[in-house]
Design a protein around this motif. Sequence first.
Motif, PDB file in Angstrom:
ATOM      1  N   ALA A 110     -15.128   5.527   0.433  1.00 58.92           N
ATOM      2  CA  ALA A 110     -13.743   5.190   0.460  1.00 58.92           C
ATOM      3  C   ALA A 110     -13.392   5.386  -0.929  1.00 58.92           C
ATOM      4  O   ALA A 110     -12.049   5.361  -1.347  1.00 58.92           O
ATOM      5  CB  ALA A 110     -13.548   3.974   1.146  1.00 58.92           C
ATOM      6  N   VAL A 113     -11.195   8.075  -1.963  1.00 62.21           N
ATOM      7  CA  VAL A 113      -9.902   7.914  -1.338  1.00 62.21           C
ATOM      8  C   VAL A 113      -9.024   7.244  -2.332  1.00 62.21           C
ATOM      9  O   VAL A 113      -8.020   7.510  -2.516  1.00 62.21           O
ATOM     10  CB  VAL A 113      -9.893   7.468  -0.031  1.00 62.21           C
ATOM     11  CG1 VAL A 113      -8.603   7.354   0.624  1.00 62.21           C
ATOM     12  CG2 VAL A 113     -10.774   8.372   1.080  1.00 62.21           C
ATOM     13  N   ILE A 114      -9.555   6.063  -2.745  1.00 65.90           N
ATOM     14  CA  ILE A 114      -8.865   5.373  -3.812  1.00 65.90           C
ATOM     15  C   ILE A 114      -8.384   6.009  -5.018  1.00 65.90           C
ATOM     16  O   ILE A 114      -7.286   5.914  -5.440  1.00 65.90           O
ATOM     17  CB  ILE A 114      -9.712   4.087  -4.367  1.00 65.90           C
ATOM     18  CG1 ILE A 114     -10.162   3.100  -2.884  1.00 65.90           C
ATOM     19  CG2 ILE A 114      -8.861   3.022  -5.129  1.00 65.90           C
ATOM     20  CD1 ILE A 114     -10.870   1.639  -3.508  1.00 65.90           C
ATOM     21  N   THR A 116      -8.338   9.083  -5.454  1.00 66.43           N
ATOM     22  CA  THR A 116      -7.375  10.244  -5.023  1.00 66.43           C
ATOM     23  C   THR A 116      -5.816   9.522  -4.877  1.00 66.43           C
ATOM     24  O   THR A 116      -4.612  10.081  -5.338  1.00 66.43           O
ATOM     25  CB  THR A 116      -7.625  11.070  -3.845  1.00 66.43           C
ATOM     26  OG1 THR A 116      -9.019  11.360  -3.921  1.00 66.43           O
ATOM     27  CG2 THR A 116      -6.731  12.055  -3.601  1.00 66.43           C
ATOM     28  N   ALA A 117      -5.790   8.409  -4.307  1.00 64.42           N
ATOM     29  CA  ALA A 117      -4.396   7.701  -3.659  1.00 64.42           C
ATOM     30  C   ALA A 117      -3.616   7.150  -5.094  1.00 64.42           C
ATOM     31  O   ALA A 117      -2.824   7.189  -4.965  1.00 64.42           O
ATOM     32  CB  ALA A 117      -4.651   6.651  -2.668  1.00 64.42           C
ATOM     33  N   THR A 118      -4.698   6.796  -6.041  1.00 62.57           N
ATOM     34  CA  THR A 118      -4.239   6.202  -7.320  1.00 62.57           C
ATOM     35  C   THR A 118      -4.614   7.057  -8.338  1.00 62.57           C
ATOM     36  O   THR A 118      -5.546   6.519  -8.988  1.00 62.57           O
ATOM     37  CB  THR A 118      -4.628   4.564  -7.444  1.00 62.57           C
ATOM     38  OG1 THR A 118      -5.970   4.766  -6.923  1.00 62.57           O
ATOM     39  CG2 THR A 118      -3.749   3.769  -6.731  1.00 62.57           C
ATOM     40  N   PRO A 119      -3.766   8.077  -8.779  1.00 60.53           N
ATOM     41  CA  PRO A 119      -4.363   8.762  -9.846  1.00 60.53           C
ATOM     42  C   PRO A 119      -4.368   8.123 -11.066  1.00 60.53           C
ATOM     43  O   PRO A 119      -3.411   7.357 -11.211  1.00 60.53           O
ATOM     44  CB  PRO A 119      -3.381  10.103  -9.950  1.00 60.53           C
ATOM     45  CG  PRO A 119      -2.311   9.704  -9.025  1.00 60.53           C
ATOM     46  CD  PRO A 119      -2.651   8.631  -8.066  1.00 60.53           C
ATOM     47  N   MET A 165       3.398   2.414 -10.636  1.00 59.02           N
ATOM     48  CA  MET A 165       2.949   2.757  -9.311  1.00 59.02           C
ATOM     49  C   MET A 165       2.556   1.586  -8.479  1.00 59.02           C
ATOM     50  O   MET A 165       2.839   1.233  -7.058  1.00 59.02           O
ATOM     51  CB  MET A 165       2.063   3.830  -9.236  1.00 59.02           C
ATOM     52  CG  MET A 165       2.259   5.018  -8.754  1.00 59.02           C
ATOM     53  SD  MET A 165       0.949   6.097  -8.767  1.00 59.02           S
ATOM     54  CE  MET A 165      -0.118   5.382  -7.590  1.00 59.02           C
ATOM     55  N   ALA A 166       1.680   0.976  -8.939  1.00 52.87           N
ATOM     56  CA  ALA A 166       0.798  -0.368  -8.257  1.00 52.87           C
ATOM     57  C   ALA A 166       1.865  -1.476  -8.755  1.00 52.87           C
ATOM     58  O   ALA A 166       1.907  -2.098  -9.473  1.00 52.87           O
ATOM     59  CB  ALA A 166      -0.378  -0.750  -8.678  1.00 52.87           C
TER      60      ALA A 166
END
Lengths: 325, 354
Positions: A110, A113-114, A116-119, A165-166
């Motif tokens: 995962a 995925v993190i 990718t989700a948060t470039p 973003m975050a």
Amino acid sequence: MDPDEYFNRTRMVIVAGKGGVGKTVLSAALARLAARTGLTALLVEVDGRNALAPLFEVGEIGYEEAVIASATDDSAKILARSITPDTALVEWLDDHGMKLVSKRLQKTGAIDVIATATPGIKDLLVLGKIKQLVVESDADIVIVDAPAAGHAMTFLRAPALLAEMARSGPINTQAHAVLAMLQDPKQCEVMLVTLPEETPVNELIDTAFQLEDDVGIQLAPVVVNGMYPIIDGLDADLSGVKSNLGAAKIDELRAAGDFRQQRSILQAGQRARLAEMLPLEQLVLPYVFDADIGLPQIDELADALAEAIANIELPGAADETAGDQ
Amino acid sequence: MSTRSFVELIADKSIVVLAGTGGVGKTTTSAVVALHAAKAGRKVALVTIDPAKRLADALGLDELSNEPSRIDLGADGNDGGELWALMLDTKSTFDELITRYSADPAQAQRILNNDFYGNISNALSGTQEYMAMEKLYELAEGGDYDLVIVDTPPSRNALAFLDSPNMLTRLLDHWLYKALMGSTRTIMKASQLLLKQLSKVVGGEVVEDVVAFFQAFEGMEDGFKERSQRVMELLASDACAFVLVASARRDTTIEAAYLARQLADNDLDVAAVVMNRLQPDFVRLNRRPRAPEYEPFLRAHDELHALADREETHIASLLSQVESDPVVVRVPLLATDVHDLDGMNQLGTKIFPN
């Protein structure tokens, strides 16, 4: 300006530029020069290329800090470490009380995925780790061999991107902390390096403006690497000068001289163009004609760097407008 | 070394992919190969990625686009050939792909508006490579061109483009995606827990975006996977040639050798190696004149020789690691930089000597 005065301006120099312009060699020469002025330097490699080790004739440089050049009578020691994105991410999760999560995230994949989700998250965490080093390390100066340009921009932009973003949580906190470090000239400046050629010079100019505008980072003098030393007398008229060579060989000699002259003129033109378009001091390093680059060549470059730094004047680090007048 | 000429090789292919690290003159070489083929009478499409500004200007490319535009070659002898070129627009190429595979405009819109999709299509490393291959496939399949030439992005992991068509499908194959889309209660529960933990790390909004993206994507994954497969088949076919571009320096030849190995691992051959920007090699001297006027010339001559010798070592080392018997093209460093059609023509005579 004295080299030690230069190194005392800031805690960290990030060396950045397009691939193949000599970033790693410049980083090594900077560390060498710092060591000679009695300052302990910490060299940080971030792309896992292991390019610094052969220059210092040591084995692989790992995640843990190691001495790659011992202190001698006339120089301090040089430290080095390699920080890769994956190790930085795992360490960060561990440090933030997410050891269990981190194991599980790794095991299940995962973590990809993190990422990718948060470039930029990996870049941010590498910079976060470097920030920690700047605070904790015994070294007087930290020198970072940044990833190649293009990527150097994404690398240094990551904190600003993620701060936006975050919108909350630990990543947001980290992003703001790293951004504050990058924007504080007493903590950090970026030394851009280029070859005296059209495309690298253009990219350096673009990168310089983007770094100042988008990240708000202090720019060090730019380094123009690989300048052919000037050879005097290449404009001499050889006709009638006695020689033991045939006319054809003399023509070859003349052609070699002409080619060299022409490349020098082209290089000087690019340097002038850079000076015109980017109002920053230039540090010029000579082309190294030796077949391989090791410690003796790094030392020569450190000499050239010392001389170049001695010839410039810079405002104090506290002066935030340095570099953009 | 292969006895074929580079001209014969290019004439034989309908797709040419140029690979190499940044700063070796790959984009310029792509443009010269395209120009040459067009002058030989073929209809050529050139896909460039981020060309240096002056080169883009010389090609008349002033903005990113999805469709090739025609380049004026001038009147002199181009045998009915045509040169078309585009500067790849990664984001809008990706958007088009999404639109094509969506079941309806509403689905497309849901994806295009998603923040996670925005990240993937803009910033994610590998996306540029993915879209370059996508554009290549589109142009090659469309059948409008005799030859499609693609200049690959200069990423450090320069072969990312090989893996790139798989990037999205790998993401879709991911168990998390399956779990999110899964219907059984246990899977749902497990994934909810994980999502909660993920939220702690990256913040809730990010996770919501990811979930929404995967939900919006439902039903499209097969189309994407199939297309990726067809792209790979095209790259592996005889119609396609990989050309490795390198300069004769230690670091670039090491990277080039690594690239060649990766291609070989994927059962793809390097058809040609272009050694770019070589120092001119001057005739060696058997005697050295003693008059002091010669001193500077001897120094220039010696230094250039030292460089040329060093380059030969790097070239030999690279070629010894490329097992596919490539055509080797040696291109000398020109005294001036190449950034206009004249310069490209001049470089063309070096890349394709008569």
